[in-house]
Design an enzyme around this catalytic site. Structure first.
Site, PDB file in Angstrom:
ATOM      1  N   LYS A 106       3.571  -1.883  11.000  1.00  0.00           N
ATOM      2  CA  LYS A 106       1.735  -2.133  11.768  1.00  0.00           C
ATOM      3  C   LYS A 106       2.392  -2.474  13.217  1.00  0.00           C
ATOM      4  O   LYS A 106       2.918  -3.572  13.730  1.00  0.00           O
ATOM      5  CB  LYS A 106       1.047  -3.051  11.278  1.00  0.00           C
ATOM      6  CG  LYS A 106      -0.582  -2.841  11.235  1.00  0.00           C
ATOM      7  CD  LYS A 106      -0.746  -1.875  10.404  1.00  0.00           C
ATOM      8  CE  LYS A 106      -2.210  -0.789  11.328  1.00  0.00           C
ATOM      9  NZ  LYS A 106      -3.184  -0.833   9.618  1.00  0.00           N
ATOM     10  N   LYS A 157       0.993  -1.090   0.008  1.00  0.00           N
ATOM     11  CA  LYS A 157       0.159   0.127  -0.608  1.00  0.00           C
ATOM     12  C   LYS A 157       1.206   0.915   0.342  1.00  0.00           C
ATOM     13  O   LYS A 157       0.819   2.444  -0.875  1.00  0.00           O
ATOM     14  CB  LYS A 157      -0.631   0.231   1.240  1.00  0.00           C
ATOM     15  CG  LYS A 157      -1.810   1.102   1.234  1.00  0.00           C
ATOM     16  CD  LYS A 157      -2.201   1.038   2.939  1.00  0.00           C
ATOM     17  CE  LYS A 157      -2.886  -0.279   3.329  1.00  0.00           C
ATOM     18  NZ  LYS A 157      -3.594   0.457   4.257  1.00  0.00           N
ATOM     19  N   ASP A 212      -5.194   3.295  13.867  1.00  0.00           N
ATOM     20  CA  ASP A 212      -6.084   2.186  13.046  1.00  0.00           C
ATOM     21  C   ASP A 212      -7.266   2.502  13.705  1.00  0.00           C
ATOM     22  O   ASP A 212      -7.326   2.933  14.612  1.00  0.00           O
ATOM     23  CB  ASP A 212      -5.152   0.943  12.817  1.00  0.00           C
ATOM     24  CG  ASP A 212      -5.636   0.192  11.855  1.00  0.00           C
ATOM     25  OD1 ASP A 212      -5.545   0.497  10.270  1.00  0.00           O
ATOM     26  OD2 ASP A 212      -6.464  -1.204  12.203  1.00  0.00           O
TER      27      ASP A 212
HETATM   28  P1  NDP Z   1     -12.399   2.734  13.445  1.00  0.00           P
HETATM   29  O1  NDP Z   1     -11.956   2.107  15.197  1.00  0.00           O
HETATM   30  O2  NDP Z   1     -12.600   4.144  14.158  1.00  0.00           O
HETATM   31  O3  NDP Z   1     -13.917   2.304  14.142  1.00  0.00           O
HETATM   32  C1  NDP Z   1     -14.158   1.210  13.480  1.00  0.00           C
HETATM   33  C2  NDP Z   1     -15.647   0.708  12.744  1.00  0.00           C
HETATM   34  O4  NDP Z   1     -15.460  -0.546  12.054  1.00  0.00           O
HETATM   35  C3  NDP Z   1     -16.630   1.041  13.971  1.00  0.00           C
HETATM   36  O5  NDP Z   1     -17.352   0.867  13.813  1.00  0.00           O
HETATM   37  C4  NDP Z   1     -16.147  -1.012  15.118  1.00  0.00           C
HETATM   38  O6  NDP Z   1     -17.742  -0.764  15.681  1.00  0.00           O
HETATM   39  C5  NDP Z   1     -16.378  -1.280  13.513  1.00  0.00           C
HETATM   40  N1  NDP Z   1     -15.855  -2.876  13.603  1.00  0.00           N
HETATM   41  C6  NDP Z   1     -14.469  -3.601  14.058  1.00  0.00           C
HETATM   42  N2  NDP Z   1     -14.369  -4.370  14.633  1.00  0.00           N
HETATM   43  C7  NDP Z   1     -16.033  -4.856  14.683  1.00  0.00           C
HETATM   44  C8  NDP Z   1     -15.899  -6.246  14.092  1.00  0.00           C
HETATM   45  N3  NDP Z   1     -15.415  -6.903  13.990  1.00  0.00           N
HETATM   46  N4  NDP Z   1     -17.267  -6.410  13.360  1.00  0.00           N
HETATM   47  C9  NDP Z   1     -18.165  -5.539  12.619  1.00  0.00           C
HETATM   48  N5  NDP Z   1     -17.672  -4.482  12.881  1.00  0.00           N
HETATM   49  C10 NDP Z   1     -16.473  -3.640  13.873  1.00  0.00           C
HETATM   50  O7  NDP Z   1     -11.492   2.126  12.841  1.00  0.00           O
HETATM   51  P2  NDP Z   1     -10.552   2.807  11.913  1.00  0.00           P
HETATM   52  O8  NDP Z   1     -12.375   3.674  10.770  1.00  0.00           O
HETATM   53  O9  NDP Z   1      -9.732   3.526  11.516  1.00  0.00           O
HETATM   54  O10 NDP Z   1     -10.839   1.417  10.979  1.00  0.00           O
HETATM   55  C11 NDP Z   1     -11.505   0.533  10.232  1.00  0.00           C
HETATM   56  C12 NDP Z   1     -10.789  -0.091   9.228  1.00  0.00           C
HETATM   57  O11 NDP Z   1     -10.167   0.659   8.013  1.00  0.00           O
HETATM   58  C13 NDP Z   1      -9.323  -0.790   9.537  1.00  0.00           C
HETATM   59  O12 NDP Z   1     -10.057  -2.184   8.710  1.00  0.00           O
HETATM   60  C14 NDP Z   1      -8.701  -0.587   9.132  1.00  0.00           C
HETATM   61  O13 NDP Z   1      -7.249  -1.004   8.855  1.00  0.00           O
HETATM   62  C15 NDP Z   1      -8.901   0.267   7.507  1.00  0.00           C
HETATM   63  N6  NDP Z   1      -8.195   1.247   7.496  1.00  0.00           N
HETATM   64  C16 NDP Z   1      -8.233   2.661   8.544  1.00  0.00           C
HETATM   65  C17 NDP Z   1      -7.110   3.772   8.401  1.00  0.00           C
HETATM   66  C18 NDP Z   1      -6.962   5.074   9.023  1.00  0.00           C
HETATM   67  O14 NDP Z   1      -6.617   6.402   8.259  1.00  0.00           O
HETATM   68  N7  NDP Z   1      -7.501   5.222   9.898  1.00  0.00           N
HETATM   69  C19 NDP Z   1      -6.409   3.605   6.697  1.00  0.00           C
HETATM   70  C20 NDP Z   1      -6.702   2.422   5.874  1.00  0.00           C
HETATM   71  C21 NDP Z   1      -7.282   1.605   6.979  1.00  0.00           C
HETATM   72  P3  NDP Z   1     -17.756  -0.953  17.486  1.00  0.00           P
HETATM   73  O15 NDP Z   1     -17.199   0.403  17.490  1.00  0.00           O
HETATM   74  O16 NDP Z   1     -18.614  -1.638  17.127  1.00  0.00           O
HETATM   75  O17 NDP Z   1     -16.182  -1.870  17.808  1.00  0.00           O
HETATM   76  O1  2IT Z   2      -3.771   0.790   7.490  1.00  0.00           O
HETATM   77  C1  2IT Z   2      -3.976   2.297   7.177  1.00  0.00           C
HETATM   78  O2  2IT Z   2      -3.664   2.581   6.445  1.00  0.00           O
HETATM   79  C2  2IT Z   2      -4.115   3.128   8.413  1.00  0.00           C
HETATM   80  N1  2IT Z   2      -4.031   2.637   9.622  1.00  0.00           N
HETATM   81  C3  2IT Z   2      -2.943   4.148   8.040  1.00  0.00           C
HETATM   82  C4  2IT Z   2      -1.739   4.073   8.716  1.00  0.00           C
HETATM   83  C5  2IT Z   2      -1.075   5.614   8.839  1.00  0.00           C
HETATM   84  O3  2IT Z   2       0.265   5.023   9.619  1.00  0.00           O
HETATM   85  O4  2IT Z   2      -1.677   6.538   8.553  1.00  0.00           O
END
Ligand code: NDP
Ligand code: 2IT
Length: 443
Positions: free
Chosen positions: A125, A113, A165
């Site tokens: 990570k 990525k 994350d």
């Molecule tokens: P958050 O913690 O902000 O939100 C996670 C969301 O997903 C919550 O609504 C949570 O619900 C839900 N969730 C988590 N686990 C589960 C599960 N087992 N079943 C159903 N719902 C679930 O995280 P992010 O939004 O930052 O991350 C979401 C995804 O995006 C992840 O896969 C992460 O790796 C990916 N990601 C994040 C980036 C970032 O910049 N933040 C960048 C690239 C990818 P609940 O509150 O009930 O747990």
């Molecule tokens: O999965 C991802 O790419 C992230 N959680 C963000 C990583 C970062 O260094 O901003």
């Protein structure tokens, strides 16, 4: 026998119980057979063997004291996967499900990525099985301070730069940064996702969700289509999901469903994002509270979000949240595109269903790269001791996402796999890392 079967065997032998890591490696190896045939030098130089073995894995104890004075112990991780193209870079995840397999799968995907962003960042990570849900701010702070008291010795602005994350947002990055600064007595860009008054970048909060929609729009435009007038489902209701809903709506779509781990909401009028932001970003509440303010909307317990008909599905919650049955349902209901905001949200069988049914499928390592891309821009601003405007960062993000789409689509075509964006992303990301590794010798 396929050329890369021996790598698969090595991964299985060394990591027999790491289901998520094996899944992530399998997907990449599947895409790289043609590359291995074309480039025997990568096999001769052990590029594949070296890529699947993290450069360093750190596992540590994180003791802290809860509000009742009781000692709690969690496990902390940082997997420094590959530094061929820059310092290790990748998020920290705090969730009770976190284990070494999950951190390794995330770190492995991060290498490709980050390469796709075109910015100089290696892959890593980390995280912990700590659950921030239901904890007080004081408990979260004490946990973060303890976590950093070990992590600080392994990271640095030129070595390894963590970010957020799942379960790690602005609050946690603040506590982690404060402790790093206190221990090292230095103010540097050692973490990204910082607050705007202390080195953070405008548009980092929005970046992953916005970037996902920019990628999706570029892909749709290439097919003479767009978000305009489309019905969209976004799973999750965290950082990525919220800003995916915001941008998809701005681009003319109607988002009708979101969820958390307890259940999902369906609002046929289109999700009112202010309500969701208030529940999730301000009150740290549950998605079911949405129906208190929206009598027309429905809340359902459980995981049935993919049964709702839509044109575009954006899974933005977690790994393996969309399985083969969910894929069948989406296809039956006429889905046109599935783009991953989360990391590895679609199971291998779900991906296969999408691809054989000509549903446009974009893998997370391409479509969710906007978050880490703006993290890279945050590092640039920190080095320059400057802060760019929201518009400037947002414009760079759009350029990067458009370029990622072009690279992924062109690479797939070059390898006779037109519209296989999974293969395109894996090959293009791999080639950049492999070329850098070749130049640097056997290290
Ligand atoms: P958050 O913690 O902000 O939100 C996670 C969301 O997903 C919550 O609504 C949570 O619900 C839900 N969730 C988590 N686990 C589960 C599960 N087992 N079943 C159903 N719902 C679930 O995280 P992010 O939004 O930052 O991350 C979401 C995804 O995006 C992840 O896969 C992460 O790796 C990916 N990601 C994040 C980036 C970032 O910049 N933040 C960048 C690239 C990818 P609940 O509150 O009930 O747990
Ligand atoms: O999965 C991802 O790419 C992230 N959680 C963000 C990583 C970062 O260094 O901003």
């Amino acid at each position: 026998m396929a050329k890369l079967d021996y790598i698969k065997e090595t991964v299985l032998r060394r990591n027999p119980n790491d289901a998520e890591f094996i899944q992530a490696v399998d997907e990449v190896l599947l895409s790289l057979e043609k590359v291995a045939q074309k480039h025997p030098e990568y096999i001769e130089n052990g590029i594949f063997e070296r890529l699947i073995e993290p450069e360093r894995q750190i596992v540590f104890r994180v003791p802290w004291v809860d509000d009742n004075g009781k000692v709690q112990v969690n496990r902390g991780y940082r997997v420094e996967f590959n530094s061929a193209i820059g310092p290790y870079k990748g998020g920290l995840r705090f969730h009770p499900s976190v284990n070494l397999s999950i951190i390794k799968f995330l770190g492995f995907e991060q290498c490709f990525k980050n390469a796709l962003t075109t910015l100089p960042m290696g892959g890593g990570k980390g995280g912990s099985d700590f659950d921030p849900k239901g904890k007080s701010d004081g408990e979260v702070m004490r946990f973060c301070q303890s976590f950093m008291t070990e992590l600080y010795r392994h990271i640095g602005q030129f070595t390894d730069v963590p970010a957020g994350d799942i379960g790690v947002g602005g609050r946690e990055i603040g506590y982690l940064f404060g402790q790093y600064k206190r221990i090292q007595n230095e103010f540097t860009g050692v973490l990204t996702g910082k607050g705007l008054t202390w080195g953070g970048s405008l548009a980092r909060t929005e970046a992953t969700g916005y970037g996902l929609c920019y990628f999706t729009e570029a892909m749709l435009n290439d097919k003479q289509d767009s978000f305009k007038g489309k019905t969209v489902i976004v799973s999750g209701s965290g950082n990525v999901a919220i800003y995916a809903v915001e941008k998809a709506t701005q681009l003319g779509a109607r988002v009708v469903a979101m969820c958390d781990s307890a259940g999902y909401i369906y609002d046929k009028n289109g999700i009112d994002l202010d309500t969701v932001k208030n529940i999730k970003e301000v009150r740290r509440g549950r998605i079911k509270e949405y129906v208190q303010d929206h009598a027309d909307a429905q809340y359902h317990e459980g995981t049935g979000i993919w049964s709702i008909p839509c044109d575009i599905a954006l899974p933005c919650a977690t790994q393996n949240e969309l399985n083969e049955q969910d894929a069948e349902m989406l296809i039956k209901n006429g889905v046109k595109a599935v783009c991953e905001g989360a990391n590895m949200p679609c199971t291998p069988k779900a991906i296969e269903r999408f691809q054989t049914n000509h549903v446009l499928y974009a893998p997370g390592k391409a479509s969710n790269a906007g978050g880490v891309a703006v993290s890279g821009l945050e590092m640039s601003q920190n080095s320059l001791r400057m802060a760019w405007s929201f518009e400037e960062v947002d414009e760079k993000l759009q350029q990067i996402m458009n370029e990622i789409y072009r690279t992924v689509a062109d690479t797939a075509k070059e390898y006779d796999m037109e519209d296989n964006f999974m293969a395109g992303a894996n090959i293009a990301g791999f080639l950049k890392v492999a070329q850098a590794m070749m130049s640097q010798g056997i290290v």
